[in-house]
Design a protein around this motif. Structure first.
Motif, PDB file in Angstrom:
ATOM      1  N   VAL A 220       1.310  -0.785   6.694  1.00 53.08           N
ATOM      2  CA  VAL A 220      -0.023  -1.219   6.842  1.00 53.08           C
ATOM      3  C   VAL A 220      -0.307  -1.281   8.230  1.00 53.08           C
ATOM      4  O   VAL A 220       0.472  -1.558   9.126  1.00 53.08           O
ATOM      5  CB  VAL A 220       0.056  -2.688   6.291  1.00 53.08           C
ATOM      6  N   VAL A 221      -1.752  -1.034   8.449  1.00 50.99           N
ATOM      7  CA  VAL A 221      -2.378  -1.144   9.802  1.00 50.99           C
ATOM      8  C   VAL A 221      -3.470  -2.215   9.886  1.00 50.99           C
ATOM      9  O   VAL A 221      -4.270  -2.026   8.968  1.00 50.99           O
ATOM     10  CB  VAL A 221      -2.713   0.099  10.414  1.00 50.99           C
ATOM     11  N   ASP A 222      -3.621  -2.970  11.004  1.00 53.12           N
ATOM     12  CA  ASP A 222      -4.708  -3.953  10.914  1.00 53.12           C
ATOM     13  C   ASP A 222      -5.970  -3.214  11.672  1.00 53.12           C
ATOM     14  O   ASP A 222      -5.709  -2.078  11.876  1.00 53.12           O
ATOM     15  CB  ASP A 222      -4.248  -5.205  11.661  1.00 53.12           C
ATOM     16  N   ASP A 223      -6.908  -4.098  11.436  1.00 48.30           N
ATOM     17  CA  ASP A 223      -8.061  -3.844  12.077  1.00 48.30           C
ATOM     18  C   ASP A 223      -8.224  -3.433  13.681  1.00 48.30           C
ATOM     19  O   ASP A 223      -9.005  -2.647  13.989  1.00 48.30           O
ATOM     20  CB  ASP A 223      -9.574  -4.636  11.822  1.00 48.30           C
ATOM     21  N   LEU A 224      -7.176  -3.690  14.051  1.00 48.56           N
ATOM     22  CA  LEU A 224      -6.937  -3.333  15.751  1.00 48.56           C
ATOM     23  C   LEU A 224      -6.148  -2.146  15.992  1.00 48.56           C
ATOM     24  O   LEU A 224      -6.169  -1.847  16.995  1.00 48.56           O
ATOM     25  CB  LEU A 224      -6.194  -4.408  16.493  1.00 48.56           C
ATOM     26  N   GLY A 225      -5.654  -1.721  14.767  1.00 49.09           N
ATOM     27  CA  GLY A 225      -4.642  -0.283  14.788  1.00 49.09           C
ATOM     28  C   GLY A 225      -3.341  -0.716  15.010  1.00 49.09           C
ATOM     29  O   GLY A 225      -2.524   0.229  15.436  1.00 49.09           O
ATOM     30  N   ALA A 226      -2.931  -2.088  15.003  1.00 51.38           N
ATOM     31  CA  ALA A 226      -1.540  -2.473  14.990  1.00 51.38           C
ATOM     32  C   ALA A 226      -0.816  -2.858  14.025  1.00 51.38           C
ATOM     33  O   ALA A 226      -1.437  -3.101  12.567  1.00 51.38           O
ATOM     34  CB  ALA A 226      -1.482  -3.719  15.966  1.00 51.38           C
ATOM     35  N   LEU A 227       0.200  -2.741  13.860  1.00 47.50           N
ATOM     36  CA  LEU A 227       1.218  -3.203  12.856  1.00 47.50           C
ATOM     37  C   LEU A 227       1.302  -4.946  12.455  1.00 47.50           C
ATOM     38  O   LEU A 227       1.182  -5.386  13.656  1.00 47.50           O
ATOM     39  CB  LEU A 227       2.675  -2.716  12.799  1.00 47.50           C
ATOM     40  N   PRO A 228       1.068  -5.257  11.458  1.00 50.16           N
ATOM     41  CA  PRO A 228       1.109  -6.802  11.303  1.00 50.16           C
ATOM     42  C   PRO A 228       2.338  -7.408  11.677  1.00 50.16           C
ATOM     43  O   PRO A 228       3.335  -6.723  11.821  1.00 50.16           O
ATOM     44  CB  PRO A 228       0.987  -7.000   9.646  1.00 50.16           C
ATOM     45  N   ASP A 229       2.439  -8.812  12.134  1.00 51.45           N
ATOM     46  CA  ASP A 229       3.695  -9.203  12.588  1.00 51.45           C
ATOM     47  C   ASP A 229       4.749  -9.127  11.578  1.00 51.45           C
ATOM     48  O   ASP A 229       4.370  -9.212  10.464  1.00 51.45           O
ATOM     49  CB  ASP A 229       3.216 -10.680  13.055  1.00 51.45           C
ATOM     50  N   ASP A 230       6.032  -8.647  11.966  1.00 50.30           N
ATOM     51  CA  ASP A 230       7.171  -8.937  11.068  1.00 50.30           C
ATOM     52  C   ASP A 230       7.012 -10.416  10.477  1.00 50.30           C
ATOM     53  O   ASP A 230       6.827 -11.498  11.145  1.00 50.30           O
ATOM     54  CB  ASP A 230       8.341  -8.831  11.803  1.00 50.30           C
ATOM     55  N   GLY A 231       7.341 -10.278   8.992  1.00 52.83           N
ATOM     56  CA  GLY A 231       7.228 -11.739   8.411  1.00 52.83           C
ATOM     57  C   GLY A 231       5.994 -11.784   7.517  1.00 52.83           C
ATOM     58  O   GLY A 231       5.689 -12.913   6.944  1.00 52.83           O
ATOM     59  N   THR A 232       4.886 -11.093   7.820  1.00 53.34           N
ATOM     60  CA  THR A 232       3.570 -11.560   7.245  1.00 53.34           C
ATOM     61  C   THR A 232       3.736 -11.256   5.881  1.00 53.34           C
ATOM     62  O   THR A 232       4.465 -10.082   5.369  1.00 53.34           O
ATOM     63  CB  THR A 232       2.942 -10.247   8.027  1.00 53.34           C
ATOM     64  N   PRO A 233       3.406 -12.343   5.153  1.00 56.21           N
ATOM     65  CA  PRO A 233       3.717 -12.251   3.566  1.00 56.21           C
ATOM     66  C   PRO A 233       2.727 -11.464   2.913  1.00 56.21           C
ATOM     67  O   PRO A 233       1.550 -11.499   3.192  1.00 56.21           O
ATOM     68  CB  PRO A 233       3.562 -13.976   3.377  1.00 56.21           C
ATOM     69  N   MET A 234       3.250 -10.878   1.847  1.00 57.19           N
ATOM     70  CA  MET A 234       2.231 -10.097   0.656  1.00 57.19           C
ATOM     71  C   MET A 234       2.712 -10.680  -0.395  1.00 57.19           C
ATOM     72  O   MET A 234       3.666 -11.110  -0.957  1.00 57.19           O
ATOM     73  CB  MET A 234       2.693  -8.752   0.796  1.00 57.19           C
ATOM     74  N   ARG A 235       1.728 -11.293  -1.329  1.00 50.32           N
ATOM     75  CA  ARG A 235       1.799 -11.871  -2.728  1.00 50.32           C
ATOM     76  C   ARG A 235       1.783 -10.435  -3.762  1.00 50.32           C
ATOM     77  O   ARG A 235       0.654  -9.805  -3.771  1.00 50.32           O
ATOM     78  CB  ARG A 235       0.918 -12.914  -2.836  1.00 50.32           C
ATOM     79  N   LEU A 236       2.802 -10.943  -4.353  1.00 52.04           N
ATOM     80  CA  LEU A 236       2.831  -9.740  -5.905  1.00 52.04           C
ATOM     81  C   LEU A 236       2.914 -11.040  -6.925  1.00 52.04           C
ATOM     82  O   LEU A 236       3.525 -12.014  -7.196  1.00 52.04           O
ATOM     83  CB  LEU A 236       4.104  -9.122  -5.828  1.00 52.04           C
ATOM     84  N   ARG A 237       1.974 -10.565  -7.967  1.00 51.25           N
ATOM     85  CA  ARG A 237       1.989 -11.234  -9.212  1.00 51.25           C
ATOM     86  C   ARG A 237       2.060 -10.266 -10.550  1.00 51.25           C
ATOM     87  O   ARG A 237       1.193  -9.201 -10.350  1.00 51.25           O
ATOM     88  CB  ARG A 237       0.440 -12.019  -9.132  1.00 51.25           C
ATOM     89  N   VAL A 238       2.831 -10.367 -11.386  1.00 51.50           N
ATOM     90  CA  VAL A 238       2.995  -9.555 -12.466  1.00 51.50           C
ATOM     91  C   VAL A 238       2.435 -10.546 -13.563  1.00 51.50           C
ATOM     92  O   VAL A 238       2.563 -11.539 -14.027  1.00 51.50           O
ATOM     93  CB  VAL A 238       4.724  -9.489 -12.767  1.00 51.50           C
ATOM     94  N   VAL A 239       1.479  -9.669 -14.284  1.00 50.50           N
ATOM     95  CA  VAL A 239       0.636 -10.074 -15.335  1.00 50.50           C
ATOM     96  C   VAL A 239       0.833  -9.309 -16.756  1.00 50.50           C
ATOM     97  O   VAL A 239       1.030  -7.904 -16.572  1.00 50.50           O
ATOM     98  CB  VAL A 239      -0.987 -10.296 -14.972  1.00 50.50           C
TER      99      VAL A 239
END
Length: 287
Positions: A220-239
């Motif tokens: 994942v690359v942010d709008d500045l072209g940098a990787l997000p900080d380590d530990g940035t959370p991603m949410r997963l939902r199983v439905v």
């Protein structure tokens, strides 16, 4: 026997030694003009007041009940007010009054950095400027200024303002949103300003793909072209196909990437992935 003429030095007593311009209680002068035998002289006392704006006023005070006294206005400009007295040929040292600004009636709340990311690194920047009383005098050093924000986690903050201005750097709350804020001091309240907290990461594309039974996320690359900080959370939902939530997890990114293995499933299910406002929906493959 009548008292003789007053002798030098005269010893005027002036109080209060500091007053605010809009005070309802004016400063005053009290003088016992004494002759050579320490009797109170009867000759009137001439009082001159020199104001910080360059003007001056003069009063002639009669000696009544063993003293000469009078209130006098503090003027309209802050600074040092000087009081000089004379009785016949007798003189005294000058007295001084520190004239302070009145209650604050005007000011400006300026948002220098009104929007920032909830990353833990970024901060809002704002400044309270131009604090003045109704006569236009700048606020005294150390004036207490408060910030209050209803939706901003019930924020209440008080700081002293040097030289009539208060620069501030505020940490952001954890939640994305808009937060109203006001500044106030004494009789002045600022207009409401709005601070905004945006997601910690802004991405234009969320790369996802299955490899076997593992979901690969990133890089994942942010709008500045940098990787997000380590530990940035991603949410997963199983439905399930009807949209009912069966499982929810948060997994951290490391170097902009993450791996996720779904639990054993016996029928088709869907996975909803969310990162910094970006959402994707894909079917979970069968083992």
């Amino acid at each position: 026997r009548r008292p003789g003429p007053a002798t030098t030095p005269l010893r005027p007593k002036v109080g209060a030694r500091a007053v605010r311009i809009d005070t309802p209680r004016q400063p005053s002068l009290v003088l016992h003009p004494l002759d050579a035998q320490l009797n109170v002289a009867e000759e009137p006392v001439r009082m001159k007041v020199f104001y910080p704006d360059g003007s001056q006023r003069e009063w002639v005070l009669p000696v009544v009940h063993q003293l000469a006294w009078s209130y006098f206005p503090p003027g309209s400009r802050k600074g040092i007010l000087k009081v000089v007295v004379q009785s016949g040929a007798a003189r005294g040292e000058r007295a001084e009054v520190d004239v302070l600004p009145g209650r604050i009636r005007s000011g400006v709340l300026v948002l220098l950095q009104p929007e920032a990311a909830t990353s833990g690194r970024d901060r809002w920047a704002l400044e309270v400027q131009g604090l003045r009383d109704e006569k236009g005098n700048l606020a005294p050093d150390g004036l207490a200024v408060s910030l209050i924000g209803g939706a901003l986690e019930n924020l209440f903050l008080t700081r002293s303002a040097p030289q009539s201005r208060l620069p501030l750097s505020l940490p952001l709350p954890d939640r994305v949103g808009s937060y109203p804020l006001r500044a106030w001091s004494e009789g002045w309240v600022s207009n409401e300003a709005t601070l905004r907290a945006r997601p910690a990461v802004q991405v234009a594309h969320l790369p996802l793909y299955w490899s076997g039974n593992q979901l690969h996320i990133g890089p994942v690359v942010d709008d500045l072209g940098a990787l997000p900080d380590d530990g940035t959370p991603m949410r997963l939902r199983v439905v399930d196909p009807a949209g009912r939530l069966l499982l929810e997890e948060r997994i951290p990114l490391a170097s902009g990437q993450a791996l996720w293995t779904p639990p054993p499933l016996t029928r088709p299910f869907w996975l909803e992935v969310e990162l910094a406002g970006q959402r994707a929906r894909l079917e979970v493959p069968h083992p």
